[in-house]
Scaffold this active site. Sequence first.
Site, PDB file in Angstrom:
ATOM      1  N   GLY A  13       0.973  -1.380   0.097  1.00 42.19           N
ATOM      2  CA  GLY A  13      -0.180   0.327  -0.295  1.00 42.19           C
ATOM      3  C   GLY A  13       0.860   1.241  -0.209  1.00 42.19           C
ATOM      4  O   GLY A  13       1.797   1.869  -0.610  1.00 42.19           O
ATOM      5  N   TYR A 153     -12.227   2.714  14.219  1.00 41.02           N
ATOM      6  CA  TYR A 153     -10.946   2.694  13.747  1.00 41.02           C
ATOM      7  C   TYR A 153     -11.311   4.649  13.234  1.00 41.02           C
ATOM      8  O   TYR A 153     -10.046   4.877  13.268  1.00 41.02           O
ATOM      9  CB  TYR A 153     -11.481   2.517  11.668  1.00 41.02           C
TER      10      TYR A 153
HETATM   11  P1  NAD Z   1      -2.084  -1.434   3.389  1.00 39.27           P
HETATM   12  O1  NAD Z   1      -2.847  -2.490   4.308  1.00 39.27           O
HETATM   13  O2  NAD Z   1      -1.904  -1.927   2.441  1.00 39.27           O
HETATM   14  O3  NAD Z   1      -1.371  -1.131   4.450  1.00 39.27           O
HETATM   15  C1  NAD Z   1      -1.027  -0.931   6.113  1.00 39.27           C
HETATM   16  C2  NAD Z   1       0.223  -1.691   6.663  1.00 39.27           C
HETATM   17  O4  NAD Z   1       0.811  -1.258   8.077  1.00 39.27           O
HETATM   18  C3  NAD Z   1       0.539  -2.976   6.028  1.00 39.27           C
HETATM   19  O5  NAD Z   1       1.533  -3.453   5.191  1.00 39.27           O
HETATM   20  C4  NAD Z   1       0.207  -4.255   7.497  1.00 39.27           C
HETATM   21  O6  NAD Z   1       1.263  -4.825   7.343  1.00 39.27           O
HETATM   22  C5  NAD Z   1       1.264  -2.827   8.006  1.00 39.27           C
HETATM   23  N1  NAD Z   1       1.089  -2.872   9.545  1.00 39.27           N
HETATM   24  C6  NAD Z   1       0.235  -3.650   9.867  1.00 39.27           C
HETATM   25  N2  NAD Z   1       0.269  -3.865  11.602  1.00 39.27           N
HETATM   26  C7  NAD Z   1       1.354  -3.277  12.096  1.00 39.27           C
HETATM   27  C8  NAD Z   1       2.788  -3.403  12.983  1.00 39.27           C
HETATM   28  N3  NAD Z   1       1.754  -3.846  14.196  1.00 39.27           N
HETATM   29  N4  NAD Z   1       3.330  -2.596  12.871  1.00 39.27           N
HETATM   30  C9  NAD Z   1       4.335  -2.798  11.222  1.00 39.27           C
HETATM   31  N5  NAD Z   1       3.658  -2.761  10.576  1.00 39.27           N
HETATM   32  C10 NAD Z   1       2.075  -3.576  10.484  1.00 39.27           C
HETATM   33  O7  NAD Z   1      -2.950  -0.138   3.723  1.00 39.27           O
HETATM   34  P2  NAD Z   1      -3.170   1.438   3.301  1.00 39.27           P
HETATM   35  O8  NAD Z   1      -3.664   2.164   2.629  1.00 39.27           O
HETATM   36  O9  NAD Z   1      -2.164   1.773   2.766  1.00 39.27           O
HETATM   37  O10 NAD Z   1      -2.680   2.064   4.795  1.00 39.27           O
HETATM   38  C11 NAD Z   1      -1.655   2.505   5.052  1.00 39.27           C
HETATM   39  C12 NAD Z   1      -1.745   3.940   6.326  1.00 39.27           C
HETATM   40  O11 NAD Z   1      -2.824   4.766   5.529  1.00 39.27           O
HETATM   41  C13 NAD Z   1      -2.952   3.150   7.620  1.00 39.27           C
HETATM   42  O12 NAD Z   1      -2.476   3.945   9.177  1.00 39.27           O
HETATM   43  C14 NAD Z   1      -4.555   3.502   6.793  1.00 39.27           C
HETATM   44  O13 NAD Z   1      -5.081   3.876   8.293  1.00 39.27           O
HETATM   45  C15 NAD Z   1      -3.680   4.748   5.977  1.00 39.27           C
HETATM   46  N6  NAD Z   1      -5.452   5.190   4.630  1.00 39.27           N
HETATM   47  C16 NAD Z   1      -5.100   3.822   4.515  1.00 39.27           C
HETATM   48  C17 NAD Z   1      -6.355   4.698   3.131  1.00 39.27           C
HETATM   49  C18 NAD Z   1      -7.135   4.109   2.574  1.00 39.27           C
HETATM   50  O14 NAD Z   1      -7.912   4.124   2.398  1.00 39.27           O
HETATM   51  N7  NAD Z   1      -6.605   2.606   2.343  1.00 39.27           N
HETATM   52  C19 NAD Z   1      -7.673   5.816   3.986  1.00 39.27           C
HETATM   53  C20 NAD Z   1      -6.223   6.471   4.961  1.00 39.27           C
HETATM   54  C21 NAD Z   1      -5.853   6.327   5.674  1.00 39.27           C
END
Ligand code: NAD
Length: 313
Positions: A13, A153
């Site tokens: 991501g 969340y």
């Molecule tokens: P994603 O699931 O691809 O990425 C999240 C990453 O965090 C993953 O690689 C996961 O393995 C890692 N992770 C989870 N628990 C962990 C831990 N204990 N230690 C280390 N790493 C850990 O999803 P994403 O969308 O790329 O999310 C990244 C950030 O963006 C998050 O904080 C999410 O809340 C935020 N976000 C996402 C969206 C969306 O729509 N996808 C929107 C707004 C904000």
Amino acid sequence: EQKVVLITGCSSGIGLRIAVLLARDELKRYHVIATMRDLRKKDRLVEAAGDTYGKTLTLLSLDVCSDDSVRQCIDSVKDRHIDILINNAGVGLLGPVESISMDDMKKVFETNFFGTVRMIKEVMPDMKKRRSGHIIVMSSVMGLQGVVFNDVYTASKFAIEGFCESMAVQLLKFNVKLSLIEPGPVHTEFETKMMEEVAKMDYPGADADTVRYFKDVYIPSSIDIFEALGQTPEDIAKCTKKVIESSRPRFRNLTNSLYTPIVAMKYADESGGLSVHTFYNLLFNFGSLMHITMSILKCLTCSCLRRRTISPD
Ligand code: NAD
């Protein structure tokens, strides 16, 4: 001189994309330490990093939920010197609150809130001593506005917003910058996976009406919204790079201009009624949430409600 950037949650991501974009910087201004819980999941990052791997990008293991893991990782960085800390790791949680165990709720806070706090606590003292550094926190539009069936969340992102809002004041005195990135929906596989899970589950503990509102009303609308308004992880990476490279980085950085009216509603009506009733009407009073959302967004995007966002380009 190269800046040392440490990023959490880089196996997929947004984190993966930020790591690659910074490592590929043409002027080689960054040394990226891309971290992930489980290094066996490194392949996608390594492939995307190409020939930067081993040069401007190195890998370390780090679990934001473990004191030992965080300490060991930071101790292994030369002089514990980190110029830019990017707190990206996070997990989602969807569904009726009645059917979610307290343990599952706590896990979300453990990662999204305490995980970020743990990282900042470990890295910030050195930044304060050096009177320099930049802390980036991946928040969300849901850190500013509650969204139905995303209750826990959303609460975890509100918590981190409150924490950062408080920290920013003190850090300013030490010349350490703090910036929140607040994306709307982003196309990562994490979202598709979550949607697939939802279809399979029956949500014990929640009454039939609630489950129906969740599965048959909220989920389809949410999928439509993601499709129509979602940004790519690359977009968010570009926004983040802009924030890092800004001479006067903003504290709050919404990345999706279509979401600014939603946030502005809150400030337009201090009683809170406008936000609650708008979301209620969006969900329950219209056949197609998507259709109506688009028209409301368009009409709300008048100049008084428009806020500046950070754009990827
Ligand atoms: P994603 O699931 O691809 O990425 C999240 C990453 O965090 C993953 O690689 C996961 O393995 C890692 N992770 C989870 N628990 C962990 C831990 N204990 N230690 C280390 N790493 C850990 O999803 P994403 O969308 O790329 O999310 C990244 C950030 O963006 C998050 O904080 C999410 O809340 C935020 N976000 C996402 C969206 C969306 O729509 N996808 C929107 C707004 C904000």
